[in-house]
Design a protein around this motif. Sequence first.
Motif, short mmCIF file in Angstrom:
data_model
loop_
_atom_site.label_atom_id
_atom_site.label_comp_id
_atom_site.label_asym_id
_atom_site.label_seq_id
_atom_site.Cartn_x
_atom_site.Cartn_y
_atom_site.Cartn_z
N MET A 291 58.58 35.11 65.84
CA MET A 291 59.28 35.14 64.53
C MET A 291 60.57 35.95 64.72
N THR A 292 61.54 35.43 64.05
CA THR A 292 63.11 35.73 64.04
C THR A 292 63.00 37.16 63.73
N ASP A 293 64.21 37.81 64.15
CA ASP A 293 64.37 39.27 63.46
C ASP A 293 64.65 39.15 62.05
N ALA A 294 65.39 38.14 61.37
CA ALA A 294 65.65 38.08 60.12
C ALA A 294 64.16 38.19 59.30
N ALA A 295 63.24 37.26 59.77
CA ALA A 295 62.14 36.99 59.07
C ALA A 295 61.45 38.21 59.13
N TRP A 296 61.49 38.88 60.15
CA TRP A 296 60.68 40.18 60.35
C TRP A 296 61.29 41.12 59.41
N ARG A 297 62.39 41.48 59.31
CA ARG A 297 63.05 42.25 58.45
C ARG A 297 62.65 42.22 56.77
N ARG A 298 62.34 40.95 56.63
CA ARG A 298 61.93 40.36 55.19
C ARG A 298 60.43 40.77 55.14
N ILE A 299 59.66 40.77 56.03
CA ILE A 299 58.25 40.92 56.02
C ILE A 299 57.74 42.33 56.00
N GLU A 300 58.39 43.04 57.25
CA GLU A 300 57.87 44.25 57.69
C GLU A 300 57.50 45.27 56.42
N PRO A 301 58.33 45.22 55.42
CA PRO A 301 58.24 46.42 54.36
C PRO A 301 56.94 46.01 53.54
N LEU A 302 56.44 44.55 53.64
CA LEU A 302 55.45 44.21 52.90
C LEU A 302 53.81 44.51 53.45
N LEU A 303 53.92 44.94 54.78
CA LEU A 303 52.64 44.95 55.51
C LEU A 303 52.31 46.67 55.36
N PRO A 304 50.90 46.83 55.46
CA PRO A 304 50.41 48.18 55.08
C PRO A 304 50.98 48.87 56.16
N ILE B 48 48.87 36.21 65.40
CA ILE B 48 48.18 35.31 64.10
C ILE B 48 48.89 34.02 64.08
N LEU B 49 50.21 34.00 63.81
CA LEU B 49 50.89 32.81 63.80
C LEU B 49 50.70 31.78 64.83
N TRP B 50 50.67 32.16 66.15
CA TRP B 50 50.29 31.37 67.30
C TRP B 50 49.00 30.68 67.14
N LYS B 51 47.76 31.43 66.66
CA LYS B 51 46.67 30.95 66.52
C LYS B 51 46.72 30.16 65.52
N LEU B 52 47.24 30.17 64.44
CA LEU B 52 47.17 29.15 63.18
C LEU B 52 47.98 27.76 63.53
N ARG C 256 54.21 43.65 64.47
CA ARG C 256 55.11 42.21 64.84
C ARG C 256 54.35 41.40 65.92
N THR C 257 53.87 42.27 66.63
CA THR C 257 53.08 41.66 68.06
C THR C 257 51.93 40.87 67.32
N VAL C 258 51.10 41.51 66.60
CA VAL C 258 49.99 41.02 65.92
C VAL C 258 50.18 40.01 64.98
N LEU C 259 51.32 39.98 64.42
CA LEU C 259 51.44 39.02 63.31
C LEU C 259 51.95 37.58 63.97
N PRO D 6 40.80 28.52 69.66
CA PRO D 6 39.92 29.68 69.58
C PRO D 6 40.74 31.13 69.44
N TRP D 7 40.18 31.99 68.60
CA TRP D 7 40.78 33.34 68.89
C TRP D 7 40.62 34.02 70.36
N ARG D 8 39.45 33.75 71.09
CA ARG D 8 39.45 34.14 72.64
C ARG D 8 40.60 33.62 73.54
N ASP D 9 41.10 32.45 73.14
CA ASP D 9 42.05 31.80 73.79
C ASP D 9 43.49 32.50 73.77
N LEU D 10 43.75 33.61 72.67
CA LEU D 10 44.99 33.97 72.39
C LEU D 10 45.65 34.45 73.78
#
Length: 131
Positions: free
Chosen positions: A1-14, A33-37, A27-30, A42-46
């Motif tokens: 995820m780019t720094d610009a995208a992260w700046r837009r999304i970060e305030p919306l996360l719990p 999630i994006l890699w898996k999708l 950010r690491t978790v997101l 499978p989740w176990r191959d993350l």
Amino acid sequence: MTDAAWRRIEPLLPAQPARGGRWADHRTVLNGILWKLATGAPWRDLPERYGNWKTVYERYRRWAADGTFDRVLTHVQVHDDSVGRIDWTVSVDSTIVRAHQHAAGARKKGNRAGRTRHRGAVRRSGGPGAG
């Protein structure tokens, strides 16, 4: 995820909970999630760089259930639409695909195509011109 995208999304996360142990970085978790999708793996191959697969999966489940992803999507769509980055063109395809009569699972009422009733018996029709 780019720094610009992260700046837009970060305030919306719990917010991270005040109690409990060490909380995995959003950010690491997101990114996990994006890699898996994106890969469909499978989740176990993350990959390990995203942290424990179970942590990433649980955060994914939590954010899907509490509406976090819906809020992020709505925010991004509204913002990007207001600056003209979204093309809302819709294309409708009028293709017709006919299914076999058995595909629906129910019997048709009346005569079957290509057959005629004759005094209680079913006889095959020879079609047009048959005599």
